[in-house]
Design a protein around this motif. Structure first.
Motif, mmCIF file in Angstrom:
data_model
loop_
_atom_site.group_PDB
_atom_site.id
_atom_site.type_symbol
_atom_site.label_atom_id
_atom_site.label_comp_id
_atom_site.label_asym_id
_atom_site.label_seq_id
_atom_site.Cartn_x
_atom_site.Cartn_y
_atom_site.Cartn_z
ATOM 1 N N LEU A 154 22.734 -0.811 -19.225
ATOM 2 C CA LEU A 154 22.452 0.119 -18.139
ATOM 3 C C LEU A 154 22.220 -0.687 -16.882
ATOM 4 O O LEU A 154 21.452 -1.647 -16.882
ATOM 5 N N GLY A 155 22.896 -0.286 -15.823
ATOM 6 C CA GLY A 155 22.833 -1.082 -14.607
ATOM 7 C C GLY A 155 22.547 -0.263 -13.370
ATOM 8 O O GLY A 155 22.078 0.874 -13.431
ATOM 9 N N LEU A 156 22.867 -0.855 -12.255
ATOM 10 C CA LEU A 156 22.590 -0.260 -10.955
ATOM 11 C C LEU A 156 23.647 0.773 -10.593
ATOM 12 O O LEU A 156 24.820 0.622 -10.945
ATOM 13 N N PRO A 157 23.244 1.813 -9.865
ATOM 14 C CA PRO A 157 24.245 2.746 -9.334
ATOM 15 C C PRO A 157 25.176 2.004 -8.380
ATOM 16 O O PRO A 157 24.878 0.878 -7.960
ATOM 17 N N PRO A 158 26.294 2.612 -8.002
ATOM 18 C CA PRO A 158 27.192 1.967 -7.036
ATOM 19 C C PRO A 158 26.461 1.592 -5.748
ATOM 20 O O PRO A 158 25.480 2.247 -5.368
ATOM 21 N N SER A 159 26.944 0.552 -5.082
ATOM 22 C CA SER A 159 26.260 0.060 -3.878
ATOM 23 C C SER A 159 26.151 1.128 -2.796
ATOM 24 O O SER A 159 25.149 1.190 -2.086
ATOM 25 N N SER A 160 27.151 2.004 -2.693
ATOM 26 C CA SER A 160 27.082 3.061 -1.679
ATOM 27 C C SER A 160 25.963 4.047 -1.999
ATOM 28 O O SER A 160 25.259 4.528 -1.097
ATOM 29 N N THR A 161 25.762 4.336 -3.286
ATOM 30 C CA THR A 161 24.678 5.229 -3.700
ATOM 31 C C THR A 161 23.324 4.595 -3.412
ATOM 32 O O THR A 161 22.402 5.246 -2.902
ATOM 33 N N VAL A 162 23.189 3.305 -3.733
ATOM 34 C CA VAL A 162 21.934 2.596 -3.484
ATOM 35 C C VAL A 162 21.634 2.585 -1.991
ATOM 36 O O VAL A 162 20.496 2.829 -1.566
ATOM 37 N N ILE B 102 14.606 4.947 -10.075
ATOM 38 C CA ILE B 102 15.945 5.525 -10.118
ATOM 39 C C ILE B 102 16.564 5.189 -11.475
ATOM 40 O O ILE B 102 16.698 4.007 -11.825
ATOM 41 N N ASP B 103 16.931 6.206 -12.234
ATOM 42 C CA ASP B 103 17.496 5.952 -13.566
ATOM 43 C C ASP B 103 18.736 5.066 -13.468
ATOM 44 O O ASP B 103 19.607 5.293 -12.613
ATOM 45 N N GLU C 67 0.792 -1.233 0.000
ATOM 46 C CA GLU C 67 0.000 0.000 0.000
ATOM 47 C C GLU C 67 0.823 1.282 0.000
ATOM 48 O O GLU C 67 0.252 2.367 0.016
ATOM 49 N N ARG C 68 2.146 1.162 -0.034
ATOM 50 C CA ARG C 68 2.988 2.357 0.019
ATOM 51 C C ARG C 68 3.837 2.448 -1.253
ATOM 52 O O ARG C 68 3.971 1.490 -1.997
ATOM 53 N N PRO C 69 4.446 3.606 -1.475
ATOM 54 C CA PRO C 69 5.329 3.734 -2.636
ATOM 55 C C PRO C 69 6.498 2.748 -2.589
ATOM 56 O O PRO C 69 6.952 2.342 -1.516
ATOM 57 N N VAL C 70 6.963 2.383 -3.762
ATOM 58 C CA VAL C 70 8.060 1.445 -3.945
ATOM 59 C C VAL C 70 9.178 2.173 -4.678
ATOM 60 O O VAL C 70 8.923 3.056 -5.504
ATOM 61 N N VAL C 71 10.424 1.804 -4.393
ATOM 62 C CA VAL C 71 11.573 2.323 -5.144
ATOM 63 C C VAL C 71 12.055 1.216 -6.080
ATOM 64 O O VAL C 71 12.336 0.099 -5.636
ATOM 65 N N PHE C 72 12.140 1.531 -7.370
ATOM 66 C CA PHE C 72 12.611 0.594 -8.389
ATOM 67 C C PHE C 72 13.988 1.025 -8.878
ATOM 68 O O PHE C 72 14.195 2.201 -9.197
ATOM 69 N N PHE C 73 14.911 0.073 -8.966
ATOM 70 C CA PHE C 73 16.244 0.298 -9.525
ATOM 71 C C PHE C 73 16.350 -0.531 -10.813
ATOM 72 O O PHE C 73 16.727 -1.702 -10.768
#
Length: 197
Positions: free
Chosen positions: A172-180, A153-154, A119-125
């Motif tokens: 195109l992939g995931l941002p660095p783990s520290s950014t995530v 997240i782009d 029921e809440r917003p989700v963050v997609f990577f």
């Protein structure tokens, strides 16, 4: 105090894992989250069939005690229980297929069903080839998810990789783990109303 670990901060994080090539990096991201979020955050995971075919759930369970899998846990756990348990929900990595299912309210598996029940917003990577990311259908799905209150997240450029006929395309992939870890820490710290609230 670690990001996202204040006294009123949500502490139950559900991570959806799709079968992108970047699924191989998820253990590294889990370690970064454990370090960045601190000990007060409980993490559970839902893996799609394709994710579990690439990296065994037993490997994920070394870093995340509770791992649900498509094709195994629908009847015993169901999709509503993890969705209700989760105070925050993140999909990492998110394939074009999962973005499309979430944007259009489709529920063909455990992860997509849990997303629909949350029921809440989700963050997609997202993580996919640039050809897919640039397709109008994918762009529409991303726009729909954002309009519905979710965060997408782009993806970031990854090293070029070889495809058929010797053509090189950008993955195109995931941002660095520290950014995530920072993004998720900020997500945990945000006051979030239910979708449509």
């Amino acid at each position: 105090m670690a990001a996202g670990t204040g006294p009123d901060t949500p502490r139950r994080l559900l991570i959806g894992v799709c079968g992108s090539g970047n699924v191989l990096a998820v253990p590294q991201y889990l370690m970064a989250l454990r370090t960045g979020l601190g000990p007060g955050v409980e993490i559970r995971m839902i893996m799609t069939r394709s994710a579990a075919a690439i990296i065994p759930p037993s490997t994920m369970r070394l870093l995340c005690r509770t791992v649900y899998c498509d094709g195994e846990d629908e009847l015993t756990t169901g999709h509503v229980a993890p969705a209700v348990w989760a105070e925050r929900f993140v999909v990492l990595p998110a394939t074009a297929n999962m973005l499309g299912q979430a944007a259009n309210g489709l529920a063909s598996g455990l992860l997509s069903s849990a997303l629909l029940a949350h029921e809440r917003p989700v963050v997609f990577f997202p993580s996919m080839n640039s050809l897919m990311w640039e397709r109008p259908a994918v762009r529409r799905n991303v726009d729909r998810l954002r309009a519905d209150g979710h965060a997408v997240i782009d993806p970031v450029p990854a090293p070029a990789w070889q495809i058929a006929a010797g053509e090189v395309r950008k993955n195109l992939g995931l941002p660095p783990s520290s950014t995530v870890a920072t993004v998720i820490g900020e997500f945990l710290a945000m006051p979030v109303d239910p979708l449509g609230g």
